[in-house]
Write a protein that holds these residues in place. Structure first.
Motif, PDB file in Angstrom:
ATOM      1  N   GLY A 397       0.818  -1.216   0.000  1.00 37.97           N
ATOM      2  CA  GLY A 397       0.000   0.000   0.000  1.00 37.97           C
ATOM      3  C   GLY A 397       0.853   1.267   0.000  1.00 37.97           C
ATOM      4  O   GLY A 397       2.046   1.221  -0.275  1.00 37.97           O
ATOM      5  N   ARG A 398       0.200   2.380   0.326  1.00 39.71           N
ATOM      6  CA  ARG A 398       0.869   3.690   0.249  1.00 39.71           C
ATOM      7  C   ARG A 398       2.145   3.769   1.082  1.00 39.71           C
ATOM      8  O   ARG A 398       3.149   4.344   0.650  1.00 39.71           O
TER       9      ARG A 398
ATOM     10  N   LEU B  48      -3.435  -6.560  -8.724  1.00 40.74           N
ATOM     11  CA  LEU B  48      -2.711  -6.920  -7.505  1.00 40.74           C
ATOM     12  C   LEU B  48      -1.620  -5.874  -7.231  1.00 40.74           C
ATOM     13  O   LEU B  48      -1.436  -5.429  -6.094  1.00 40.74           O
ATOM     14  N   GLY B  49      -0.926  -5.493  -8.316  1.00 34.21           N
ATOM     15  CA  GLY B  49       0.122  -4.482  -8.213  1.00 34.21           C
ATOM     16  C   GLY B  49      -0.405  -3.179  -7.647  1.00 34.21           C
ATOM     17  O   GLY B  49       0.238  -2.528  -6.824  1.00 34.21           O
ATOM     18  N   GLU B  50      -1.627  -2.816  -8.048  1.00 32.78           N
ATOM     19  CA  GLU B  50      -2.214  -1.553  -7.599  1.00 32.78           C
ATOM     20  C   GLU B  50      -2.527  -1.578  -6.099  1.00 32.78           C
ATOM     21  O   GLU B  50      -2.496  -0.540  -5.449  1.00 32.78           O
ATOM     22  N   ILE B  51      -2.814  -2.774  -5.577  1.00 32.15           N
ATOM     23  CA  ILE B  51      -3.008  -2.902  -4.117  1.00 32.15           C
ATOM     24  C   ILE B  51      -1.668  -2.726  -3.408  1.00 32.15           C
ATOM     25  O   ILE B  51      -1.577  -2.057  -2.372  1.00 32.15           O
ATOM     26  N   ILE B  52      -0.639  -3.327  -3.979  1.00 32.76           N
ATOM     27  CA  ILE B  52       0.689  -3.290  -3.353  1.00 32.76           C
ATOM     28  C   ILE B  52       1.331  -1.906  -3.523  1.00 32.76           C
ATOM     29  O   ILE B  52       1.860  -1.328  -2.585  1.00 32.76           O
ATOM     30  N   ILE B  53       1.306  -1.407  -4.758  1.00 33.08           N
ATOM     31  CA  ILE B  53       1.875  -0.073  -5.050  1.00 33.08           C
ATOM     32  C   ILE B  53       0.789   0.781  -5.706  1.00 33.08           C
ATOM     33  O   ILE B  53       0.674   0.861  -6.927  1.00 33.08           O
ATOM     34  N   SER B  55      -1.627   4.064  -6.837  1.00 31.61           N
ATOM     35  CA  SER B  55      -1.342   5.423  -7.300  1.00 31.61           C
ATOM     36  C   SER B  55      -1.549   6.358  -6.112  1.00 31.61           C
ATOM     37  O   SER B  55      -2.409   6.154  -5.261  1.00 31.61           O
ATOM     38  N   SER B  56      -0.698   7.368  -6.027  1.00 32.01           N
ATOM     39  CA  SER B  56      -0.802   8.369  -4.951  1.00 32.01           C
ATOM     40  C   SER B  56      -0.553   9.708  -5.627  1.00 32.01           C
ATOM     41  O   SER B  56      -1.206  10.008  -6.619  1.00 32.01           O
ATOM     42  N   SER B  57       0.396  10.477  -5.148  1.00 34.32           N
ATOM     43  CA  SER B  57       0.735  11.697  -5.903  1.00 34.32           C
ATOM     44  C   SER B  57       1.479  11.316  -7.186  1.00 34.32           C
ATOM     45  O   SER B  57       1.632  12.108  -8.100  1.00 34.32           O
ATOM     46  N   THR B  58       1.955  10.088  -7.236  1.00 39.45           N
ATOM     47  CA  THR B  58       2.580   9.548  -8.455  1.00 39.45           C
ATOM     48  C   THR B  58       1.798   8.310  -8.879  1.00 39.45           C
ATOM     49  O   THR B  58       1.096   7.716  -8.054  1.00 39.45           O
ATOM     50  N   PRO B  59       1.894   7.928 -10.166  1.00 35.72           N
ATOM     51  CA  PRO B  59       1.156   6.749 -10.637  1.00 35.72           C
ATOM     52  C   PRO B  59       1.598   5.469  -9.923  1.00 35.72           C
ATOM     53  O   PRO B  59       2.706   5.393  -9.393  1.00 35.72           O
ATOM     54  N   GLY B  60       0.721   4.477  -9.951  1.00 34.93           N
ATOM     55  CA  GLY B  60       1.018   3.212  -9.295  1.00 34.93           C
ATOM     56  C   GLY B  60       1.347   2.112 -10.285  1.00 34.93           C
ATOM     57  O   GLY B  60       1.601   2.351 -11.470  1.00 34.93           O
ATOM     58  N   GLU B 142       9.124   2.962 -16.831  1.00 40.85           N
ATOM     59  CA  GLU B 142       9.318   4.411 -16.973  1.00 40.85           C
ATOM     60  C   GLU B 142       8.598   5.156 -15.844  1.00 40.85           C
ATOM     61  O   GLU B 142       9.143   6.106 -15.270  1.00 40.85           O
ATOM     62  N   VAL B 143       7.417   4.671 -15.525  1.00 42.86           N
ATOM     63  CA  VAL B 143       6.650   5.287 -14.429  1.00 42.86           C
ATOM     64  C   VAL B 143       7.442   5.224 -13.128  1.00 42.86           C
ATOM     65  O   VAL B 143       7.606   6.224 -12.427  1.00 42.86           O
ATOM     66  N   GLY B 144       7.938   4.029 -12.819  1.00 46.22           N
ATOM     67  CA  GLY B 144       8.639   3.839 -11.552  1.00 46.22           C
ATOM     68  C   GLY B 144       9.984   4.533 -11.515  1.00 46.22           C
ATOM     69  O   GLY B 144      10.359   5.167 -10.526  1.00 46.22           O
ATOM     70  N   MET B 145      10.697   4.428 -12.627  1.00 43.63           N
ATOM     71  CA  MET B 145      12.062   4.915 -12.645  1.00 43.63           C
ATOM     72  C   MET B 145      12.138   6.423 -12.841  1.00 43.63           C
ATOM     73  O   MET B 145      13.040   7.075 -12.326  1.00 43.63           O
ATOM     74  N   ASN B 146      11.186   6.951 -13.594  1.00 43.18           N
ATOM     75  CA  ASN B 146      11.342   8.344 -14.010  1.00 43.18           C
ATOM     76  C   ASN B 146      10.207   9.276 -13.570  1.00 43.18           C
ATOM     77  O   ASN B 146      10.311  10.482 -13.750  1.00 43.18           O
ATOM     78  N   GLN B 147       9.108   8.698 -12.997  1.00 51.70           N
ATOM     79  CA  GLN B 147       8.049   9.568 -12.457  1.00 51.70           C
ATOM     80  C   GLN B 147       7.978   9.435 -10.940  1.00 51.70           C
ATOM     81  O   GLN B 147       7.960  10.414 -10.212  1.00 51.70           O
ATOM     82  N   PHE B 148       7.957   8.159 -10.500  1.00 46.84           N
ATOM     83  CA  PHE B 148       7.969   7.899  -9.052  1.00 46.84           C
ATOM     84  C   PHE B 148       9.334   8.298  -8.481  1.00 46.84           C
ATOM     85  O   PHE B 148       9.438   9.052  -7.518  1.00 46.84           O
ATOM     86  N   LEU B 149      10.417   7.783  -9.117  1.00 52.11           N
ATOM     87  CA  LEU B 149      11.776   8.210  -8.765  1.00 52.11           C
ATOM     88  C   LEU B 149      12.279   9.136  -9.870  1.00 52.11           C
ATOM     89  O   LEU B 149      11.537   9.443 -10.797  1.00 52.11           O
ATOM     90  N   THR B 150      13.522   9.563  -9.749  1.00 53.72           N
ATOM     91  CA  THR B 150      14.108  10.401 -10.802  1.00 53.72           C
ATOM     92  C   THR B 150      15.290   9.658 -11.410  1.00 53.72           C
ATOM     93  O   THR B 150      16.144   9.171 -10.669  1.00 53.72           O
TER      94      THR B 150
END
Lengths: 560, 167
Positions: A397-398, B48-53, B55-60, B142-150
């Motif tokens: 989760g978050r 399942l991924g969306e439950i684990i990670i 979306s918040s201020s960044t995509p999930g 790309e989402v994880g590497m370059n939007q969630f992280l830099t």
């Protein structure tokens, strides 16, 4: 001039072949440079600028890769993008009498595209070692013979490193070193002067450029070289970035890809080689090229295979094999033993950029009477570094997601040993008497192992590493041994060694064949010992430049 | 491992036994079943991924489409043993879902999915490996590497000691 007559032929375009090509061309010789693989043009053919997420498998090795390249796919920097610089093992088989991992890159540039880039000069200790302890034959040269040639090649290679003033690790003409990070600097400071045997931590010496050389570099700290992806900035030395373009600039080079040399043609009247027989690896057609001198730089095992496959009335067991040493004394380097630990401190500090080198611990065993070991000769060095990753996170989760942005609690540091492999006559390669590859070349068989002296170092390599880390203030220290097999260090050497005595060696002190004076060999096969310190390539480069200088002088004196 | 390589290369040289994977032979008659199964897996992995990670201020994980990438590497990169392990872990998700809620994971409400993940995260080692797989798929996208992280493709310099996080 007929199209198949040249002043010089260079076989192979890797680290040493590139240097032979550059030096011969710059001295005005019309030079044919033969490469069994395809052309790889600097920058144009690289894909290092593709973001990692845009590759299909994000770097992973596929089952198809493992099927086609069961050996190459196990090499440390074989991955989705670098695999184009490694061979297909099915097309390029060899026999392992004993397990031997043979990494190969058949393309213009050879393994210089994917090498480890560490560069350390051999010292007088290395050149005297065989004579002192009786393993192998005495090196026919000493440090003073090669020192000016290290000076000659290093500024062109672009080696970054620090000046340390150690006799057993000679300084060179270096560019400024790449910095240590906070933990490495602190550990280096803490161990300084603390060990009676002189253990110390210095900057890794690497062919990554901290200063621009012409249009090459400087290093942008992308990390692509270490991953085997080459470098569009020319931030590290390769044949493709440096020597081949310099050779081409002279207008004297004819570069011929897809040209596999299988045999050297020997003329018993003149007692010289007259040329080479080449098989086109696309059409399988044979063709002969002639030259006044030949430089063999096809890599240790392949250079030797060409000679073993060049049979004549005068040389029934292989060209230049009157000593019977051809194919013998094969060495690699035992490596992969070390220690790791965690560092408490600098929790608010990070590193920026992907540095393509690390720290280095120079040799400290058997360098003088005080450091003499009872159970083994020669020694080892360490490479390593400290670093800090991100947290693994718990739950989901978050909160879990947020954790993924946090740094790991502590820094960690590891150092890994690279040691010397003694020359043993019975460690050898030879040609299979029946089996041939699809190009018609007899298949190479490798029979090589580590023996007592290498085994006797293993515990010391692990324990001494742990002692260094402990003195440096690391906690939770563990030792490890990767149990690497011969070949996996990719420092194979020694199968056509130099020596003063033609009865026990293949090449003389100028890398010139004792038996056939217009053949020169300056790749790893020429080595009399593996050396204690890794980074052998800079020595091949220096020996190549030195041998070309001699060869061209001899040619002009009409001695060859 | 080394011994196995040794045997492999020798058998190639001797023109010895060629082992053809069963997958190659049976694939033609199972293609439809396989592709349907794999599209369900992709959907399941993304949900399942969306439950684990989430979306918040960044995509999930769902926006990162972790399912498609995982499905690709399971098919092309995983060994048979790893594939079996993966399939077992996916089955565990659905089996547990049927046991708890009488329906498949994809049929569950958000709340039920959350309860299920809570249960498996506490108890099932297979789930942990699936979670790691989803996490690495997210962080390498790309989402994880370059939007969630830099991500710095060309850092241009090395700083050995800085207070700024590099990601």
């Amino acid at each position: 001039m007929k199209s198949n007559f040249f002043d010089a032929i260079v076989v192979g375009t890797g680290i040493s072949g590139g240097w032979a090509a550059k030096e011969l061309c710059e001295k005005g010789l019309n030079t044919l440079v033969l490469e069994r693989g395809r052309d790889v043009e600097h920058i144009v053919d690289y894909d290092d600028m593709i973001p990692p997420w845009d590759t299909k498998y994000r770097g992973r090795v596929t089952n198809e890769d493992r099927r086609k390249s069961p050996i190459q796919s196990g090499v440390y920097n074989y991955n989705e993008r670098s695999k184009k610089y490694f061979v297909n093992d099915l097309d390029n088989p060899y026999v392992q009498d004993k397990p031997f991992e043979w990494a190969r890159g058949y393309q213009v540039g050879g393994r210089s595209l994917i090498w480890g880039r560490q560069c350390y000069r051999r010292s007088e200790l290395d050149f005297e070692a065989n004579a002192k302890d009786g393993f192998g034959v005495d090196w026919p040269i000493r440090y003073k013979d090669i020192a000016p040639w290290y000076d000659y090649v290093e500024p062109v290679v672009g080696v970054s490193g620090s000046i340390e003033g150690l006799a057993h690790l000679p300084d060179g003409l270096f560019q400024p070193p790449m910095p240590m990070n906070c933990v490495e600097s602190e550990v280096a400071r803490r161990i300084k002067g603390k060990f009676e045997d002189g253990r110390m931590i210095i900057h890794g010496r690497t062919a990554n450029h901290t200063r621009k050389i012409g249009n090459r570099g400087p290093c942008q700290y992308k990390g692509s070289c270490g991953a085997g992806h080459a470098c569009s900035f020319g931030g590290y030395f390769s044949s493709n970035s440096a020597t081949l373009p310099l050779a081409a600039k002279t207008g004297k080079m004819t570069l011929r890809p897809f040209s596999m040399v299988q045999e050297i043609i020997y003329d018993k009247e003149t007692r010289k080689a007259t040329g080479v027989r080449v098989v086109d690896t696309e059409t399988l057609e044979s063709r002969i090229f002639h030259s006044k001198i030949i430089f063999l730089n096809a890599s240790t095992l392949n250079t030797t295979a060409i000679l073993l496959n060049s049979i004549s009335e005068v040389f029934p067991t292989g060209l230049g094999n009157s000593s019977g040493q051809l194919g013998h004394n094969l060495m690699d380097m035992p490596y992969g033993m070390g220690a790791r630990g965690t560092f408490k401190g600098f929790e608010d500090k990070f590193t920026f950029g992907r540095r393509p080198t690390g720290i280095f611990v120079p040799r400290f065993r058997n360098i003088n009477k005080a450091t003499e070991q009872q159970d083994y000769v020669r020694g080892f060095t360490y490479q390593g570094g400290a670093g800090r990753g991100r947290k693994a996170g718990e739950g989901f989760g978050r909160g879990y997601k947020e954790e993924l942005t946090k740094p790991s609690e502590h820094w960690s540091m590891a150092i890994t040993a690279w040691g010397e492999h003694l020359p043993y006559y019975e460690n050898k390669m030879y040609l299979h008497k029946d089996k041939k590859d699809k190009f018609g070349m007899p298949v190479i068989c490798v029979d090589c192992e580590f023996k007592e002296n290498e085994a006797a170092m293993v515990n010391d390599m692990m324990n001494s590493a742990a002692e260094i880390l402990e003195m440096g203030g690391l906690k939770d220290i563990e030792t490890y041994n990767w149990n690497k097999i011969p070949g996996s260090c990719i420092h194979e050497t020694g199968t056509a060694r130099m020596g003063n005595d033609p009865g026990t060696s293949v090449l003389n002190r100028w890398n010139q064949m004792h038996d056939v004076k217009n053949i020169f060999i300056t790749d790893g096969s020429a080595m009399c010992s593996s050396g204690t310190t890794p980074g052998p390539s800079i020595t091949y480069m220096a020996l190549t430049a030195r041998a070309v200088d001699y060869a061209v002088k001899e040619l002009n004196r009409r001695n060859i | 491992m080394e011994r196995r390589r040794f045997v492999t290369i020798n058998s190639l040289l001797l023109g010895g036994v060629v082992i053809v994977s069963n997958g190659l032979i049976t694939i033609s008659c199972e293609t439809n079943v396989e592709s349907e199964k794999s599209s369900i897996d992709i959907k399941l992995l993304n949900e399942l991924g969306e439950i684990i990670i989430p979306s918040s201020s960044t995509p999930g994980a769902k926006e990162a489409n972790v399912g498609e990438y995982i499905s690709q590497i399971v098919q092309d990169c995983f060994s048979e043993k790893e594939q079996e392990g993966f399939n077992l872990n996916i089955s565990t998700i659905n089996n547990t879902s049927h046991r708890l809620f009488g329906q498949s994971f994809l049929e569950c409400t958000y709340k039920q999915r959350h309860q299920l993940v809570q249960k498996l995260d506490d108890s099932d080692p297979g789930f942990k490996s699936l979670k790691e797989l989803i996490t690495s798929a997210f962080l390498s996208s790309e989402v994880g590497m370059n939007q969630f992280l830099t991500y710095h493709q060309v850092p241009g310099k090395y700083v050995g000691c800085t207070e700024t996080r590099p990601w």
